[in-house]
Design an enzyme around this catalytic site. Structure first.
Site, PDB file in Angstrom:
ATOM      1  N   CYS A 102      33.872 -93.486  32.463  1.00 40.16           N
ATOM      2  CA  CYS A 102      33.916 -94.293  31.247  1.00 40.16           C
ATOM      3  C   CYS A 102      34.619 -93.481  30.172  1.00 40.16           C
ATOM      4  O   CYS A 102      34.307 -92.292  29.997  1.00 40.16           O
ATOM      5  CB  CYS A 102      32.499 -94.644  30.808  1.00 40.16           C
ATOM      6  N   HIS A 144      30.742-103.285  34.483  1.00 40.63           N
ATOM      7  CA  HIS A 144      30.760-102.085  33.635  1.00 40.63           C
ATOM      8  C   HIS A 144      31.214-102.445  32.217  1.00 40.63           C
ATOM      9  O   HIS A 144      30.552-102.077  31.234  1.00 40.63           O
ATOM     10  CB  HIS A 144      31.690-101.033  34.259  1.00 40.63           C
ATOM     11  N   GLU A 145      32.334-103.173  32.122  1.00 39.03           N
ATOM     12  CA  GLU A 145      32.887-103.485  30.790  1.00 39.03           C
ATOM     13  C   GLU A 145      31.948-104.399  30.006  1.00 39.03           C
ATOM     14  O   GLU A 145      31.750-104.214  28.805  1.00 39.03           O
ATOM     15  CB  GLU A 145      34.274-104.119  30.911  1.00 39.03           C
TER      16      GLU A 145
HETATM   17 NI    NI Z   1      33.023 -97.742  29.930  1.00 39.00          NI
END
Ligand code: NI
Length: 176
Positions: A102, A144-145
């Protein structure tokens, strides 16, 4: 175009719930998406959420390059997508583990369980509906986003923190 500063873990903008976008066609949303894409490509990254550039709105951008797909049926490459006000619906209960990184947690990587199959919906910059059913890495990136929009970073999804590592250490071990 502009490359924006990326918020890092610990900044409060990353832990709040982001607000819905009232009008996806508004010029300021177009400018935000352009700058997010520039920032993501410069980083480089495979996805970016607006809170990561200090804007608490429900906007994500991502792409899935062909070499990142897992071979799971439905894990398809996807061109650069801007997804506004996304809604996620896992299909079934099957999950799989995979290493994620990330841009807000630089230098680290961790193994995260995610739903294998996912339907996601949202709006594009013209206000048209995006409605896709995907699997594998594509499904992982979107989960994830979109977690960023709810103030969740991937370490909070990990079930085994012994699988959190520095990228350069991991690389050194795997190259041996
Ligand atoms: Ni991220």
């Amino acid at each position: 175009m502009a490359i924006l500063k990326i918020a890092r873990m610990g900044h409060p903008v990353l832990s709040r719930v982001a607000d819905p976008v009232a009008d996806p066609t508004a010029p300021e949303i177009h400018m935000l998406v352009e700058d997010m894409v520039d920032t993501m490509i410069d980083a480089p990254g495979t996805g970016l959420a607006a809170p990561q550039v200090h804007v608490p709105l429900r906007v994500v951008v991502f792409l899935v390059r062909p070499e990142r797909t897992t071979g799971i049926e439905g894990d398809t490459p996807v061109d650069l997508t801007a997804l506004i006000n996304p809604v996620l619906e896992p299909i079934g209960t099957e999950m799989n583990e995979g290493y994620e990184g990330c841009l807000s947690v630089p230098g680290l990587t961790g193994s995260v369980p995610r739903y294998t199959h996912l339907r996601y919906r949202g709006l594009d910059l013209k206000g048209n509906t995006i409605d896709r059913t995907v699997s594998g890495f594509h499904a992982r990136v979107v989960q994830h986003e979109c977690d960023h929009l709810d103030g969740i970073l991937y370490p909070q999804r990990m079930t085994d923190l012994s699988k959190l590592a520095f990228v350069d250490e991991m690389r050194r071990r795997t190259e041996k």
